[in-house]
Design an enzyme around this catalytic site. Sequence first.
Site, mmCIF file in Angstrom:
data_model
loop_
_atom_site.group_PDB
_atom_site.id
_atom_site.type_symbol
_atom_site.label_atom_id
_atom_site.label_comp_id
_atom_site.label_asym_id
_atom_site.label_seq_id
_atom_site.Cartn_x
_atom_site.Cartn_y
_atom_site.Cartn_z
ATOM 1 N N LEU A 397 54.673 27.230 112.743
ATOM 2 C CA LEU A 397 55.549 27.813 113.754
ATOM 3 C C LEU A 397 56.805 28.405 113.141
ATOM 4 O O LEU A 397 57.411 29.303 113.722
ATOM 5 C CB LEU A 397 55.936 26.752 114.780
ATOM 6 C CG LEU A 397 54.902 26.422 115.845
ATOM 7 C CD1 LEU A 397 55.353 25.219 116.635
ATOM 8 C CD2 LEU A 397 54.715 27.606 116.766
ATOM 9 N N HIS A 398 57.211 27.900 111.979
ATOM 10 C CA HIS A 398 58.433 28.400 111.356
ATOM 11 C C HIS A 398 58.215 29.706 110.627
ATOM 12 O O HIS A 398 59.168 30.284 110.120
ATOM 13 C CB HIS A 398 58.982 27.371 110.374
ATOM 14 C CG HIS A 398 59.614 26.194 111.039
ATOM 15 N ND1 HIS A 398 58.887 25.189 111.629
ATOM 16 C CD2 HIS A 398 60.912 25.863 111.223
ATOM 17 C CE1 HIS A 398 59.711 24.293 112.141
ATOM 18 N NE2 HIS A 398 60.940 24.671 111.909
ATOM 19 N N GLY A 399 56.982 30.156 110.508
ATOM 20 C CA GLY A 399 56.761 31.433 109.870
ATOM 21 C C GLY A 399 56.670 31.314 108.369
ATOM 22 O O GLY A 399 56.251 30.293 107.829
#
Lengths: 525, 352
Positions: A397-399
Amino acid sequence: MDYQYFEEESDYIDLDEEEEDDDVVTAGSLDHRFGQPNGEEDYYFGGDDVEEELVVDGHGVLELAGRLLESLQSCVQPSVLQVMQYVAPMLLLCLLCRLLCLLYSQRRRLTSLAPLHLFHFACGLIILQITVGYRLLLLLLLAAVGYLLLQLLRLGRRGAQVLAVLTVGSQFLYELLIWRRRSDWPQLRGIQMVVNMKLISLGFDLTASGQLQARIPGPFAYLGYIYSPATCALGPWVSFGCYMDCLVPRNSWLVSLRRLLPNVVICVLAVTVSNCVAPALSDFFGDSSHFLVMYWDALSVRSSHYFVGMMAQALLVASDQRLDGATKESDMLGPLISQPWRIEWPRSISSLVRSWNIPMHEWLKRYIYAPCKPTASTSRGRILVVVLSTYLVSSLLHGMDLRIYLVLISLAFLAEGESLLRRQLASLLNACITANLCPGKERCRYSHCPSKRRLNSLSYWLARLTNLAFTALAIFHLAYLGVVLLGDDLEVGEDGDSFLWHWQQAGYLSHYIGLGTFVLYLFIS
Amino acid sequence: MWKIHNKLLIYILWIMEIRLVSSFTSVMLCGRIPGLTPGQRNMCREMPDALIALGEGHQLGAQECQHQFRGHRWNCSEVWQRNVFAHVIPTASREAAYTYAIASAGAAYAVTAACARGNISTCGCDVRHKATPTGGGTPDEPWKWGGCSADVDFGMRYARRFMDARELERDSRTLMNLHNNRAGRTLVKKMLRTDCKCHGVSGSCVMKTCWKSLPPFRLVGDRLMLKYQKAKTVQAVKGKRGLRLVLSRKKHAGTARAQKPVLDWPKRMELIYLEASPNYCERSLQTGSQGTSGRTCQRTGHGPQSCDLLCCGRGHNTQHIRRTTQCRCQFRWCCEVKCDECDESYEEFTCK
C-alpha cells in the site's frame, strides 16, 4: 557628505570584456610593491600545522549548550508558524463543512443526501487545493480511474478481489508514469494511499455476502467519501458505512471545541520535537553513543507521525467524524489514530504496532487478516504466513519505497518471534509475560500474575522485570527500525546504501536478536 | 589615554538600551566613535541600532582572527585595538587579506543574527519565505515557506555598505580590500543551512516545513583559513575603466619568445594580496609587524609555535616558575572553608 567608493561594475572583472591593449602597463607609479613570496615564507607557512587544541571541558559543554539553544531558537519559530499555516485552513474548512451539513439537515427533512456529499467534496477539494496545489488535477484523475474500477463489483466477490489487486498495482503504475516528475510523488503518496484503502474497503464491504448486495454509490456519494475534508489530506481510513453514519454531526460544539484544544497543543509539541529537539539532541550525542543517535533520529520520525496523527484527530473532531471500532475513543482527545504513550513505552513490539495507526490496523485486520485466517485448528505456520501476508500488503500500500518494505518485513519477523517466544515462556513458567496484556485478577489464567500476587512477592517482581526487559528490547528495536525512515526516500536512488548505514553501524543487531528469538523459541518448544 | 577613551566609549555603547541608543547615538555617539569614515557616520545616524550588531561583528572577527593565528608569528594582535571600528594593516599582505575578509564576515554574520533575533527594527522576516494565502504557487516553487528565516540578504547588503564605506581611495589596495570584503561576507551566505522536514501519512510529504540557520562562526573562520593558505598574488593593471587586478604570473626565464600575456582574473571567493608578507620577526611600524620578542613558545613540539620557528632563530629564555596554589578545599561546619597549599613548578619559554 556622501562617501565615495567604486561602483558595482568596476569592483570586479567583467568576464565578457576582452582587453584589446597589447601594451599592459604595469603600474609602476603605484605606492605598493608586489612580488613573489620569499623562500622563508614558504617554509614558514608550509610547516606542520597540526596543533593540539586544549579545549577546556566546561567551556566546550557551555559552547555546545549555547549552540543547541541557538539552533532550537532558529528552528522552533519557523516550524510552528508554518505548521499553523497548514493547520488553520484545514480546521476552518472542517468546521465549515460541519456547519453546512448541520444547517442543511435541520432545515429540510433529508429528502436527499446529495448536498451533504457535495459539501464534503467541496471542502475537501479546497483543503487539497491549499495543500498540494496544481497536483489536485492528478488526484482527481486517479479518483476517476478508481470509480471506473469500482464497476468491477458487479462481478461479486471476485470482482472485489480484482479491484483490490488492480488498486494496489495501479499505485506502482502511477509512480512509474510520473517518474520524470517523481519529486511530486512524495506529496501525493500518502493521499493516494488512503484513497486506495477506501476503494478496497468499499469493494469488500459491498460484496460481503459474495454478491453485490447494494447499489454502487453514486458519483456524489463516492466523491464525498473519497475526499471528505476530515480524511482526505492526512487520513485516516474510515469505512463507507462509518462515513454515512457521520454525515449529520451529532456531538455538540462544546464537546468538539474542548477536544480540539489538546489535539492542537500536542500537534505543536510534536512538530517541535520532530523538527528541532530530536535533531538537536542527535547532534549533541553525535560523538558519544550511536544508540542515542539512532534513538533521537527515530524519535524525530515518530514525533512526525504523532504530529500527523494528532492533526488528523483534530480534523476528525472538527468534522465530528467517528472511526470504525468505536471503543477506542478518548474523552479528552476524541477518536484516536495513534497512542503515543503505548509506542514510547511499549509492552511488546506487537502492541506498539497496533498502537501506531489504529485505523490502518483495523483495516488490515478486517480485510486482510480475518479473511485469510481459517477458524478451525489454526497451526503456527499458517498464522505466521498470514501475519507476513498482512505486513506485505501493508508494504504494498505504501508504493515504491524500499525502506518501508525493509522496515515492515523486519518488524513482522521481530514481532512474531517475540510473540511466539513470550507465549512459550509464559506457558513454561506459568507467569504473565505474554506479548499481550493480561486481564485482571480473576481472569488471569497464570499463577504468577502481577495482579494476583502482592508487592512483596518474588514472582511479582520477576514477572515485572521480565516484562521490563522486553520493553527495553522493544525500545531498541524501535530506534533501530525507525532511524531508516529518516530523510527523503528519493535519496535511495542516489546513494544506494545510505539508508542502511545505521544498520551497518549497529551491526544488524536487531536482526540478529530476531533470529535468536526464533532459535530460542524452536529450542524451547 | 587613547585606550581609556575607547574603552569608555565601548562601555557607554554596550550599556545603553536600544531606545537610548536610538535617540542618543544618532546625535552624539556617531560623531565620537573613532575610526569611522564620514560615510560610515552617516550610516550610523540612519540606523543606530544596527551599530550594536556591527560592534558584535567586529568582536567576532577580532576573536576569530586571534584564535586562528594564535601561535603564529603574526598573531592578529594590535590590528584590532587601534580603533573601534577600523582595522589597518599597512602591508597589502596575505594576512591583510584574511583580516579584511574575517571582519566583513563578522559584520555580515552579526547583522544577520541580529535580524533573526529582532534586535534591528528596520529588518524583519525574510519576505521571500512568507506563505501566500493560496497554496498553489508556481511549479518552480512547490513548497510553501513561512516563518522567520535568517534574513541574510539584509546582512549582506548592510555589511557591504558599511565595510566598503571605509575605502576612500581608488588605488589597488582599495580594490584588494573590496574583493576580500566580498569574499568574506559571501562565504557567510554560502554557509547558510536550509533544513527541511516532511510530514505526511506514513512518511509521505504532504506538508513540509523549512528554516534557515547560521552555522557557528568558528566554521566561517576555519573556511577562511583554508582560503588564506591558498590566497593568490595579484597585480594591478590599467584597463579601459581604470585599474583592475589580475593574477600574477611566474616569469619563465628560459622562454625566448615574448608571447602575448594572457590575463587571469581572481575568482570571487579567493583571497588576494598584493605584496609578499614580511617575516614578522622584528618590530617594524612600516610593515605593521610587532615582532616575536617576548612571545611564549613551545620548546618541544613542531609547527609555527615551536621556539625555533617563532623566535626566528634568536633563541629563547627559560624561566622557572614556582607558585603556590590552594587545592583540596573542604567546607567545615560551620562555617569555614579550609584548603591545602600545593606547590607546583614549571618552565616557561619566551623568545629573546
